[in-house]
Every structure is written in C-alpha cells, then in structure tokens.
Design an enzyme around this catalytic site. Structure first.
Site, PDB file in Angstrom:
ATOM      1  CB  SER A 112       4.715  -1.793   0.115  1.00 30.56           C
ATOM      2  OG  SER A 112       4.934  -2.777   1.094  1.00 30.56           O
ATOM      3  CE1 TYR A 136       2.494  -5.574  -2.936  1.00 28.81           C
ATOM      4  CE2 TYR A 136       4.068  -5.244  -1.155  1.00 28.81           C
ATOM      5  CZ  TYR A 136       2.891  -4.914  -1.788  1.00 28.81           C
ATOM      6  OH  TYR A 136       2.115  -3.905  -1.277  1.00 28.81           O
ATOM      7  CE  LYS A 140       2.512  -1.944  -4.327  1.00 32.52           C
ATOM      8  NZ  LYS A 140       1.366  -1.205  -4.876  1.00 32.52           N
TER       9      LYS A 140
END
Ligand code: UFG
Length: 326
Positions: A112, A136, A140
């Site tokens: 991402s 988040y 990743k």
C-alpha cells in the site's frame, strides 16, 4: 489467491482467468463474497491456519500465491494495532511459511501507499524512505521488509505492489466494491447521493489547494492488470521488485464529490468533520517504474471514468452482492 473473494482480489482473479491462468481462491469470507468468485474454485479457509493454506497450495498445485487477504482500514489500525499485526503480519508470515513448506516460490503481495506515510512529498517514488504513520502502513512495510529474507533463505521471489486508492468497479458490471462497513470515499459519496444523506468531509484545513486530502484513485481493473503483469514477470524469471500502482493524478475529496455529482446527476450533501486520525494530507504516485518494467499503463485513469464504473455497480447492486444470494 488469498482474499480472492474480496474487492481487489476478485477483480484480479477475473483478470487472471481472462489471461488464461487457473486462479484458485482461498478466502475466509469474513470480508469477501462467495458471489465475487464468479464460479472460480473457492477454498474456504483462514490465512491464520497455516495447515489449511498448505493444503490449498498442495491440492491446487499452485505455482504462485497472490496475497490479498488482510485488513484494510487505516482508522481501525490506529485503534486496534494488535489485530492489524496479527492479520497483516502474522497471517502473511504464515502464508509464506506454507509456501516454503510446499515449494511454491512466486509471491505477489498487496502492499500500500500507506507505507510512505508523510515521508517524502508526492509524487512518491519507490525510492522514497518509507515512514508509515499508522499500524496499517507499518504492517504492510513489515512484510515488504521480510520478503528479501524469504528470498535469501528459501528462494521466494516476490513483487510488492503498492496500491494507491483502489476504486471503481469491473467495467463489465460483474464485480464491484462491497465492504461492510464501507469506509472509502467514492462509495460513501455515491451512497450519500443515492440516499440524499449527508457525507462527512474529514478535514478541510489541510495544506492542499482546496483544504481536503489529495489521493491517487486507481481503477481496480487497472490494479488487476498489474497483478497479471507481475505474475508474468515472476514466471519469466524476473527479479523481485516493488512497484507503485497509481495514476499519478492527485484528486481531492472535493474533486471526488464533484465527480459523483456529475456522474449521478444527484447532489451530494456534505458536512465538515474533524480530520480522521492516521490520514496523510497528500499521497500520489510516480508510476514510472511499473511502466518501464512491466509495460503497465492505466486504461481507466480518469476520475470520472472510475466514478462512472463505481456508480454503475452501486446503482445495479444497491445491496452489494447480497442481491445475488436472495
Ligand atoms: N474521506 C472523507 N469522508 C469519508 C471517507 C473518506 O472525507 O466519508 C476522505 C479521507 O479522509 C481521505 C480520502 O477521503 O482523505 C480517501 O479516504 P479513503 O478512506 O477512501 O481512502 P484512504 O486514502 O484512507 O485509504 C486508502 C486505502 C487504504 C490505504 C490508504 C493509504 O483504502 O487501504 O489509502 O493511505 F492504506
């Protein structure tokens, strides 16, 4: 394909089938939809269950894993970092260990633009130092950083695709976005237009031209195409790599709302709201590397095209995939 019944995974599964591959979907259906498999083989299972992942790889004879399964909400990751590390880090490590055990050596990873955080200023190049500002993005990045170790130790080559903001829907109308709850701005603006309800704008005091956040909305079918090309690179013996997947065009929240109003012909009522925690002000891609290495070019890059495809899906499926299973 883990998470192959989800939004991006289902579009990629369709693109892979059209490119002549046999895609087997592995999904626990917590966020995915059985209907989104479009009749492809679907193994119900959780990436937290390494034995189940191993069996799925073995039984399908998979030569590559595309890993879409993961949690995706920036805001939730701020509230529940443990869940994000468990699902996105531990779950992915388990998937990689299953691949090692079964001798499967090609991995396409859904990363991402959240790995960049506030880091470098857009347009973002892959060489920018990653500096995620939420769990988040950190989750990743942790996998991106683990992958070279898996390559050295076990020969797993990987393509890491750093998605910008996935949006739109299958131009054929077979697939679309159906999250519960829906957090993304385009479907939210469409829902507000349909319902005559107010949508919140999270922050109008950013240092951007109109005060709202800038993002790079990338059509989900263009993302899907990037996966087909990534797999071809791995199968052709190409080296591991990290690619931005974005249109290189920044659009503000206000631009999105204006596009939804134009496409739907309906007004979008709005209301100012505080900034959402974990939101960087500006994120858009430089996509030169994927253009040059994979010959990838977005075919539906225009915001209005993206919104029009999303609108067609939502107008035809007001209850998402639930309509098909009634
Ligand atoms: N927004 C609103 N109102 C809403 C929903 C969103 O103003 O009701 C704003 C957000 O604050 C943000 C922009 O619209 O500025 C886009 O928000 P989305 O939730 O649609 O997308 P994000 O940029 O937050 O998230 C996306 C992906 C994540 C990824 C992230 C990287 O969904 O998986 O980009 O920052 F991590």
């Amino acid at each position: 394909m883990t998470g192959g019944a989800g939004y991006i995974g289902s579009h990629a599964a369709k693109a892979l089938r059209l490119a002549g591959h046999r895609a087997v979907i592995f999904d626990n259906l917590s966020a995915g939809h059985r209907e989104a498999a479009l009749g492809a083989p679907l193994v119900e299972g959780d990436i937290g269950d390494v034995d189940a992942v191993r069996r799925a790889i073995r039984d399908s004879g998979a030569t590559a894993v595309m890993h879409f399964a993961g949690w995706l909400s920036v805001a939730d990751s701020v509230r529940d970092p443990g869940g994000y590390y468990r699902n996105n880090v531990a779950g992915t490590l388990g998937t990689l260990e299953a691949m090692v055990a079964e001798g499967c050596r090609h991995f396409v990873f859904s990363s991402s633009c959240a790995v960049y955080g506030q880091a470098a200023g857009s347009p973002l190049r892959e060489t920018a130092a990653p500096a995620p500002i939420n769990a988040y993005g950190q989750s990743k990045l942790a996998i991106e950083q683990a992958l070279p170790h898996f390559e050295r130790a076990h020969g797993i080559r990987s393509i890491r695709l750093r998605y910008f903001n996935a949006a739109g829907a299958d131009p054929d109308g077979e697939l679309g976005e159906d999250h519960d709850p829906e957090i993304h701005v385009i479907p939210r603006a469409i829902a507000a237009a349909q319902a005559g309800a107010r949508m919140e704008i999270y922050g109008e005091d950013y240092a951007t031209p109109d005060g709202t956040c800038l993002r790079d909305y990338i059509h989900v079918s263009d993302l899907a195409d990037a996966h087909v090309r990534a797999l071809a690179r791995l199968e052709g013996g190409g080296a591991s790599a990290t690619y931005n997947v974005g249109t290189e065009r920044p659009s503000s929240v206000r631009d999105v709302i204006a596009a939804v109003e134009r496409v739907t012909g309906l007004p979008v009522l709005r209301q100012a709201a505080p900034r959402r925690e974990g939101d960087p002000a500006v994120l858009y891609a430089c996509a030169e590397r994927i253009r040059e290495d994979l010959g990838w070019r977005p075919q539906r890059a225009d915001l209005e095209t993206i919104v029009a495809d999303a609108w067609r899906w939502h107008a035809a499926h007001p209850r998402g995939f639930a309509m098909e299973s009634r």
